[in-house]
Design an enzyme around this catalytic site. Structure first.
Site, PDB file in Angstrom:
ATOM      1  CG  HIS A 165      -1.656  -1.232   1.491  1.00  9.01           C
ATOM      2  ND1 HIS A 165      -2.919  -1.514   0.994  1.00  9.01           N
ATOM      3  CD2 HIS A 165      -1.269  -2.323   2.190  1.00  9.01           C
ATOM      4  CE1 HIS A 165      -3.282  -2.727   1.396  1.00  9.01           C
ATOM      5  NE2 HIS A 165      -2.296  -3.241   2.120  1.00  9.01           N
ATOM      6  CB  SER A 286      13.091  23.099 -14.256  1.00  8.00           C
ATOM      7  OG  SER A 286      12.344  24.301 -14.262  1.00  8.00           O
ATOM      8  CE  LYS A 292      11.234  20.242 -11.043  1.00  8.31           C
ATOM      9  NZ  LYS A 292       9.860  19.980 -10.700  1.00  8.31           N
ATOM     10  CD  GLU A 299       8.159  12.963 -15.152  1.00 11.54           C
ATOM     11  OE1 GLU A 299       7.198  13.690 -14.890  1.00 11.54           O
ATOM     12  OE2 GLU A 299       9.300  13.406 -15.337  1.00 11.54           O
TER      13      GLU A 299
END
Ligand code: ARG
Length: 467
Positions: A165, A286, A292, A299
């Site tokens: 979980h 970024s 970043k 992704e």
């Protein structure tokens, strides 16, 4: 439609029955050359095998067969040299190649289509193409597995939290987690191999649907194209797209595995987790936030999988209502499979690169493994083993100790023996030995368990298998 649009000459391949050529819209919906040109090598190989077989069986003269064979090689080099003009009016790769062959060698080209139809031709070409993709997927998965094994070996005894979980459950080893993916990707590999073995039968010679009255030798063409045998039913041979569905199904399951792993990498590379550092080569920055480093490759793998699943559903939907034998609907098989195959190969390559380059942060993994009361099960097991408590009662006692630690904002090993005894007076100093995460993982010696010794045994087994 206007006369102007339909005034084109009737098709050279079947013009006999037609007074006029197709409407422009008809041509647009009908043509597949924009995508099935990818089958050119398979189409030419199939035609060469067919022509040689026709000659060997006295259906073509050797002279014509030689002219066809040579002419097809010329067409092949024209295509590969970028000198071939693909024509939409000629619909598909089969007719484009044949029409060019006619320009190159003249009359004998018209004899190539004896005892054959585009129905068995396309089924053969496409099968050859998908078969090749199975081999490529197999190879790409092999490379991914090698990269995972290297990660597993380096961190066979590094501890990290295991989750259920996405809540801390029990400590596991980094090697164990990597090896879980080795198991998954190895099953995927097996699925591509199984699919390949099943699809390796040759449809060529089924002709339009019923076979042919010419004395052809289907075993000869099957062998020439590397198939195990000819398909045994001509109707099935031209109707079947199971091979494409099976490839897509195997690709879909593999895609789901890739996506789950990609999801973990996204989570693990976040500042909150810091389990892994992805290499610069597989990250982006970024334009506005200088700090970043984004896990874009992961992704995109996660997202691109949607294309593979979509293609799979699309082709199942195309096939599900088709009566035997060939229907033009089946022309829609190719773009789906091409896109799924391209996406899968790219995703596998990106994942392999990411895994090979990434650094697991041992200290962060260990720190996380020790928090979240990850050794609560070990504590309960100790109560069972050392004090003879029934597991249900041990579970209850442990729960109270967790609640106490939570109240004191500390971890289980930080509770004093007096505090432990306030919950259960049988607990002794020995309890502390099972609360450490290293002891915890080392104790999971059951077959397939997370103990480093077990993990190393699995790594050795896979390394041997992979050779
Ligand atoms: N381009 C067609 C396809 O991909 C080839 C087969 C055409 N056969 C036919 N009977 N129209 O399916």
């Amino acid at each position: 439609m206007t006369d102007q649009k339909t005034s084109k000459a009737a098709n050279a391949m079947w013009g006999g029955r037609f007074a006029a050529g197709p409407d422009a819209i008809m041509e647009a919906i009908n043509a597949s050359i924009s995508f099935d040109r990818r089958l050119y090598a398979q189409d030419i190989a199939g035609s060469r095998a067919h022509a040689a077989m026709l000659a060997a069986n006295g259906i073509l003269t050797d002279k014509d067969a030689d002219a066809i064979g040579e002419g097809l090689l010329t067409v092949l080099s024209e295509i590969e040299g970028g000198k071939f003009e693909f024509r939409t009016a000629l619909e598909d790769i089969h007719m484009n190649v044949e029409a060019r062959l006619k320009e190159v060698i003249g009359e004998p080209a018209g004899r190539l289509h004896t005892a054959r139809s585009r129905n068995d031709q396309v089924a053969t070409d496409f099968r050859l193409w998908v078969r090749d993709q199975c081999d490529q997927a197999d190879e790409a998965l092999g490379a991914l597995i090698v990269a995972l094994l290297a990660q597993a070996e380096a961190g066979a005894d590094w501890v990290m939290p295991g989750f259920t979980h996405l809540q801390t459950a029990q400590p596991v080893t980094w090697g164990h987690h990597m090896m879980a993916y080795v198991e998954m990707f190895a099953r995927d590999r097996g699925r591509f191999r199984d699919a390949r073995a099943r699809m390796n039968e040759c449809p060529l010679g089924a002709a339009a649907l019923a076979g042919t009255s010419f004395p052809i030798d289907r075993h000869m063409t099957a062998k020439a194209l590397g198939f195990d045998r000819p398909m045994a039913n001509s109707l099935d041979a031209v109707s079947d797209r199971d091979f494409a569905l099976e490839f897509l199904s195997a690709a879909s399951i593999c895609a789901v595995h890739l996506s789950r792993f990609a999801e973990e990498l996204v989570i693990w590379s976040s500042a909150q987790f810091r389990f892994v550092t992805l290499s610069d080569r597989f990250s982006t920055g970024s334009s506005i936030m200088p700090q970043k480093k984004n896990p874009d490759a992961a992704e995109l793998i996660r997202a691109k999988i949607g294309r593979i699943l979509g293609s799979t559903i699309a082709l199942f939907t195309v096939m599900k209502g088709l009566p035997l034998a060939y229907s033009k609907d089946m022309q829609e098989d190719k773009e789906q499979v091409f896109d799924a195959a391209d996406t899968l190969m790219l995703a596998l390559a990106a994942m392999t690169g990411m895994v090979a380059d990434m650094t697991a942060n041992r200290a962060s993994l260990e720190k996380a493994a020790s928090s979240g009361f990850s050794t609560a099960t070990d504590l309960a097991d100790w109560l069972v083993r050392s004090l003879g408590l029934p597991f249900r009662e041990a579970h209850h006692v442990t729960g109270s100790l967790v609640a106490l630690a939570e109240k004191k904002v500390c971890d289980l090993p930080d509770l004093s023996l007096a505090e432990m005894n306030s919950v259960h007076d049988g607990i002794t100093q020995e309890i502390y030995s099972v609360l450490g995460v290293h002891n915890s993982v080392a104790s999971r010696q059951s077959y397939g368990g997370t103990a480093p010794a077990q993990v190393r045994a699995q790594i050795a087994r896979w390394k041997k298998q992979i050779g």
